[in-house]
Design an enzyme around this catalytic site. Structure first.
Site, mmCIF file in Angstrom:
data_model
loop_
_atom_site.group_PDB
_atom_site.id
_atom_site.type_symbol
_atom_site.label_atom_id
_atom_site.label_comp_id
_atom_site.label_asym_id
_atom_site.label_seq_id
_atom_site.Cartn_x
_atom_site.Cartn_y
_atom_site.Cartn_z
ATOM 1 N N GLU A 1 23.948 1.724 -28.894
ATOM 2 C CA GLU A 1 24.652 0.432 -28.888
ATOM 3 C C GLU A 1 26.077 0.569 -28.353
ATOM 4 O OE1 GLU A 1 22.642 -1.802 -29.176
ATOM 5 O OE2 GLU A 1 21.052 -0.848 -30.357
ATOM 6 N N ASN B 1 26.248 -6.593 -29.720
ATOM 7 C CA ASN B 1 27.277 -7.618 -29.565
ATOM 8 C C ASN B 1 28.644 -6.972 -29.344
ATOM 9 O OD1 ASN B 1 25.258 -9.569 -30.603
ATOM 10 N ND2 ASN B 1 25.630 -8.446 -32.494
ATOM 11 N N GLY C 1 16.261 -3.070 -34.080
ATOM 12 C CA GLY C 1 16.878 -1.953 -34.775
ATOM 13 C C GLY C 1 18.384 -2.162 -34.868
ATOM 14 N N ALA C 2 18.958 -2.645 -33.763
ATOM 15 C CA ALA C 2 20.393 -2.896 -33.705
ATOM 16 C C ALA C 2 20.688 -3.759 -32.487
ATOM 17 C CB ALA C 2 21.153 -1.585 -33.603
ATOM 18 N N MET C 3 21.875 -4.359 -32.474
ATOM 19 C CA MET C 3 22.239 -5.242 -31.365
ATOM 20 C C MET C 3 23.694 -5.023 -30.981
ATOM 21 S SD MET C 3 21.470 -7.600 -29.230
ATOM 22 C CE MET C 3 22.676 -8.164 -28.042
HETATM 23 N N1 BES Z 1 19.700 -4.979 -27.043
HETATM 24 C C1 BES Z 1 18.836 -4.337 -27.965
HETATM 25 C C2 BES Z 1 18.465 -5.197 -29.131
HETATM 26 C C3 BES Z 1 17.372 -6.201 -28.849
HETATM 27 C C4 BES Z 1 16.062 -5.779 -28.786
HETATM 28 C C5 BES Z 1 17.662 -7.522 -28.682
HETATM 29 C C6 BES Z 1 15.079 -6.701 -28.527
HETATM 30 C C7 BES Z 1 16.677 -8.446 -28.426
HETATM 31 C C8 BES Z 1 15.378 -8.036 -28.347
HETATM 32 C C9 BES Z 1 19.490 -3.072 -28.507
HETATM 33 O O1 BES Z 1 20.429 -2.497 -27.685
HETATM 34 C C10 BES Z 1 18.387 -2.065 -28.668
HETATM 35 O O2 BES Z 1 17.851 -1.645 -27.687
HETATM 36 N N2 BES Z 1 18.032 -1.710 -29.901
HETATM 37 C C11 BES Z 1 16.938 -0.800 -30.165
HETATM 38 C C12 BES Z 1 17.409 0.461 -30.794
HETATM 39 C C13 BES Z 1 17.663 1.535 -29.785
HETATM 40 C C14 BES Z 1 18.211 2.784 -30.406
HETATM 41 C C15 BES Z 1 16.433 1.881 -28.971
HETATM 42 C C16 BES Z 1 15.990 -1.506 -31.092
HETATM 43 O O3 BES Z 1 16.359 -2.543 -31.613
HETATM 44 O O4 BES Z 1 14.880 -1.012 -31.295
HETATM 45 ZN ZN ZN Z 2 19.695 -1.466 -26.097
#
Ligand code: BES
Ligand code: ZN
Length: 849
Positions: free
Chosen positions: A283, A250, A246-248
């Site tokens: 994030e 960085n 959904g988002a990362m």
């Molecule tokens: N660090 C994660 C992104 C991620 C997810 C990287 C899986 C590698 C593998 C990010 O902070 C995250 O948790 N994103 C969520 C959205 C959040 C609002 C729950 C996502 O991608 O679903």
């Molecule tokens: Zn996260």
């Protein structure tokens, strides 16, 4: 298709701590051309061999002589690949406003893919500073974690420029990022002096404004909450067209799916706004919790994700109190975590992981939703003031370093004086959670409660001895009907059972355990206690969150065979006067599960009638058009109810949906964004090939990814088998972004009996392409869950198991086991309760005698 990248030079200041002639690094899909070590003040030593251990994603650089102890630098020339797999350094396709296809180059390194962009020591505890320089076409934008310090023509080629970024703070590799492409942006300054920009596709800068507002409010909120300022001079939030997660987070350059960042005032719906706010909140929390203080190893991933998944709600509650977001937490995260964690194939929050596929596997509802739920319980147990004190101490002590779960407990323990480690270890080191069994006796003006705990299993109670029966340290709070929102008593249940004495309570007053639905457990009340609570649903004296929690507990007890499903249907009928969106949403979700289960029977239509009857009064009350003074939650509720009624075949709703759809398509009256999903769903569910054609046309014309996704998710509702097949083929076509294929196929599987079979067959038939596309990432787990979970015949569990025995998906092994377990649970449930449910549904229609 995949392009080899240009020569890249990595220059890495380096300490040799012990004489050696080998250096081992992480490296995947990279060809090293030359490597050398230059000792400080000494002669350059060229490596003479590169041994790749592909399975381990490592390379060993071999040197002809011993590298002596001391500092120096390591230089590596290598060629990498700009891949199409949405991980490492990859390309993302976009269309310019004039309709031309172009590519951006972007990164996604978490968890273990920085090694695909450059050789490195790719572990969270090996932190370094990064000096990044990118050589890019001069008409493109380049972004990275830090601000640009220099941009100059590239001497060897005048179509290129060299962009140099400031040195980063010391950080983990998985948080490094760079993006090269064409973007517009909106900019603002947060009250604490950080430059915030939201980058959007060209021509869509307006759509970045909502996220910009949220971000500029959020940064000072976290600064204040943590008492630690954001340490970088800028933060960019950017929408990336092809994006797996959904988002990362960085550091300084947060990447998002377009739908998690862009909001159009006219064309975005309330639920998108809420989603964007939550994701931005999530994030940005990582900028402290994860980036500044990083987990020691992936075993502690939950610290990152569980914490961020909790505090994103705190942040949204601060920015948008009208969302009543904490009630939504219970429906979205808490109950989801309980459902998953009741399985034999769950896992503890803290789990040993080694290979990258094992790391990928734990980005699941245990790390996120159970993690967030136990932090919420802990926050409630400690109290906000001491919790913040402890958090602040933790962040200060470990900033720019790494920490483990124990480190956090220690800081919270010091701040609160409570036995945090002892309590929390029982929740993070063992899987599952307890069911609290409660009975009561009135003694004069006292009420004596007998409270005990045992492990809750989705398959029902197990006979076992006390020794192999795990125990939890359970913070239990209790309220009474005198003041349902006020905790009358708190106990810490640290043994299998206890008695609690409540003084001064009238015999006709009810007692409720777990007010606020904060404790991570389910409750089984004695019959009399439960009966005394049920009127609180009808007359709304129970809090919304507790009405929701009570219903949800009963539903899961029914699935586990501990009470009859018919009892739950009766309780559900007590919700006819329910005004609260989130309560309806949770109820609707459970009815969806039941409806899906009963699609295996020949009385599926009877449960549709039940749904129609239950949702009709609230549907009538709400009507189709929003009224003045209505807010966010009214918009969500209307969409939910109309969609539910339409899907269940409520005639008036179907007719009105068709009428409005027609006007929308003909351009006479555009549907408000909040009505689109329910209307699309309704017309498709009762539609034919013309409906599908029209929807696909709307999809093609849609300019916003949000609208495309909205359509993609409901296409599976189309009933005719040949049309279902068309939808499945569409899922893999160029029209659907690779990350969205999963929700199209999932939509088919979740819509009907035919869809479920067709989607599963489609996954099997196209396994190679699907597996290849996601390269084992977490999207493949999501796909498997969506397509295999809904069956309810024993032999399907065997089929799913055997398919994955011959078609390996290492990052989805546990998901496969969970699916098989769920299928068997469904089958047992159906066998146990179908006949009674049928009788009840018939009898409630029968004229009274
Ligand atoms: N660090 C994660 C992104 C991620 C997810 C990287 C899986 C590698 C593998 C990010 O902070 C995250 O948790 N994103 C969520 C959205 C959040 C609002 C729950 C996502 O991608 O679903
Ligand atoms: Zn996260």
């Amino acid at each position: 298709k995949q392009e080899k990248g240009n020569l890249i030079l990595c220059h890495c200041p380096f300490q040799v701590t012990q004489g050696t002639n080998q250096i081992v690094m992480n490296c995947a899909d990279i060809d090293i051309i030359t490597a050398s070590f230059v000792p400080e003040g000494g002669e350059e030593i060229n490596a003479t061999g590169f041994n790749y251990q592909n399975e381990d994603e490592k390379v060993t650089l071999c040197f002809p002589s011993i590298l002596q102890k001391g500092s120096g630098s390591l230089k590596i020339d290598f060629v990498g690949e700009l891949n199409d797999k949405m991980k490492g350094f990859y390309r993302s396709k976009y269309t310019t406003p004039s309709g031309e296809n172009r590519y951006a180059a972007v990164t996604q390194f978490e968890a273990t893919d920085a090694r695909r962009a450059f050789p490195c020591w790719d572990e969270p505890a090996i932190k370094a500073t990064f000096d990044i320089t990118l050589i890019i076409p001069k008409d493109r934008i380049a972004l990275s974690n830090m601000n640009v310090v220099d941009r100059k023509p590239y001497p060897e080629d005048h179509s290129l420029v060299e962009v140099k970024f400031a040195t980063t703070p010391i950080m983990s590799t998985y948080l490094v990022a760079f993006v090269i492409g064409e973007y517009d942006f909106v900019e603002s300054q947060s009250s604490d002096g950080v430059t915030v920009r939201v980058y959007t596709p060209v021509g869509k800068a307006e759509q970045g404004k909502f996220a910009l507002e949220v971000a500029t409010k959020t940064l000072p909120f976290y600064k204040d909450y943590f008492s630690v300022p954001y340490p970088l001079p800028k933060i960019d939030l950017i929408a990336i067209a092809d994006f797996a997660a959904g988002a990362m987070e960085n550091w300084g350059l947060v990447t998002y799916r377009e739908t998690a960042l862009l909001i159009d005032p006219k064309n975005s719906c309330a639920s998108s706004r809420q989603w964007v706010a939550l994701v931005v909140g999530h994030e940005l929390a990582h900028q402290w919790f994860g980036n500044l203080v990083t987990m020691e190893w992936w075993t502690h991933l939950w610290l990152n994700e569980g914490f961020a998944s909790w505090i994103e709600y705190l942040c949204v509650d601060h920015c948008f109190p009208e969302y009543d977001i904490w009630t939504q937490f219970v429906s979205a995260d808490y109950t989801r975590a309980l459902d998953l964690d009741a399985l034999d194939n769950s896992h503890p929050i803290e789990v040993d992981v080694g290979h990258p596929s094992e790391v990928d596997e734990i980005f699941d509802a245990i790390s996120y939703s159970k993690g967030a739920s136990v932090i919420r319980m802990l926050h409630n147990y400690i109290g906000d003031e001491d919790f913040r004190k402890g958090m602040n101490a933790y962040l200060l002590k470990f900033q720019h370093k790494n920490a483990s779960t124990e480190d956090l407990w220690e800081c919270l323990e010091q701040a609160s004086g409570k036995p945090i480690a002892a309590v929390m270890n029982s929740w993070t080191k063992q899987m599952g959670f307890p069911i609290i069994v409660v009975d009561q006796e009135q003694h004069g003006s006292d009420r004596v409660l007998k409270i005990s705990q045992k492990k809750f299993c989705a398959s029902g109670p197990r006979n076992g001895t006390y020794e192999n029966c795990p125990n939890w340290m359970v913070p239990i709070s209790i309220c009474t009907s005198e003041d349902p929102s006020c905790t009358k008593m708190k106990v810490l249940l640290d043994q299998p059972e206890t008695t609690v004495n409540i003084t001064n309570i009238a015999p006709d007053h009810w007692i409720k355990i777990n007010p606020g639905t904060v404790g991570f457990y389910r409750i089984q009340y004695s019959t009399t206690m439960l009966e005394s609570l049920l009127p609180g649903i009808r007359d709304l004296t129970l809090l919304p969150v507790d009405r929701l929690g009570l219903q949800n507990d009963l539903f899961s007890l029914a699935r586990a065979g501990m009470i009859s499903t018919v009892e739950v249907l009766k309780v559900m009928e007590a919700f006819v006067n329910e005004p609260n969106y989130t309560v309806w949403s949770d109820l609707s979700c459970n009815l969806g599960v039941l409806s899906s289960l009963l699609s295996h029977t020949d009385f599926h239509e009877d449960i549709q009638e039940f749904i129609r009857d239950l949702f009709t009064p609230i549907g009538m009350k709400l009507g189709w058009d929003s009224k003045t003074g209505e807010g966010h939650l009214d918009a969500l509720l209307r969409g939910l109810v109309l969609g539910k009624l339409g899907k269940a075949g409520h005639k008036a709703t179907l007719e009105e949906a068709r009428r409005r759809f027609k006007e929308h398509v003909e351009g006479k009256q555009t549907l408000p964004a909040d009505l689109r999903s329910p209307v699309y769903l309704t017309v498709l569910k009762h539609g034919d090939s013309t409906t599908l054609d029209t929807m696909l046309k709307l999809h093609k014309q849609a300019d916003m990814q949000e609208e495309k996704n909205r359509i993609e998710r409901v296409l599976g509702a189309i009933p005719a088998p040949d049309l279902i097949q068309r939808v499945l083929n569409f899922a893999l076509s160029e029209e659907v972004r690779p990350q969205d294929t999963v929700s199209v196929i999932g939509g088919v599987a979740g819509s009907s009996k035919q869809g479920r079979k067709a989607a599963w067959k489609f996954v099997k038939d196209n396994w190679e392409e699907l597996h290849n596309r996601y390269q084992g990432g977490f999207l493949i787990s999501r796909l498997i869950k969506l397509t295999a979970d809904g069956f309810a015949i024993d032999k399907m569990a065997a089929e799913v198991k055997s398919f994955f025995e011959s078609h390996h998906a290492p990052a989805a092994e546990r998901t496969v086991q969970q699916c098989c377990e769920n299928i068997l649970l469904n089958a047992a449930w159906l066998k146990r309760d179908a006949e009674d449910i049928h009788q009840y549904l018939l009898q409630r229609k029968a004229p009274p005698v």
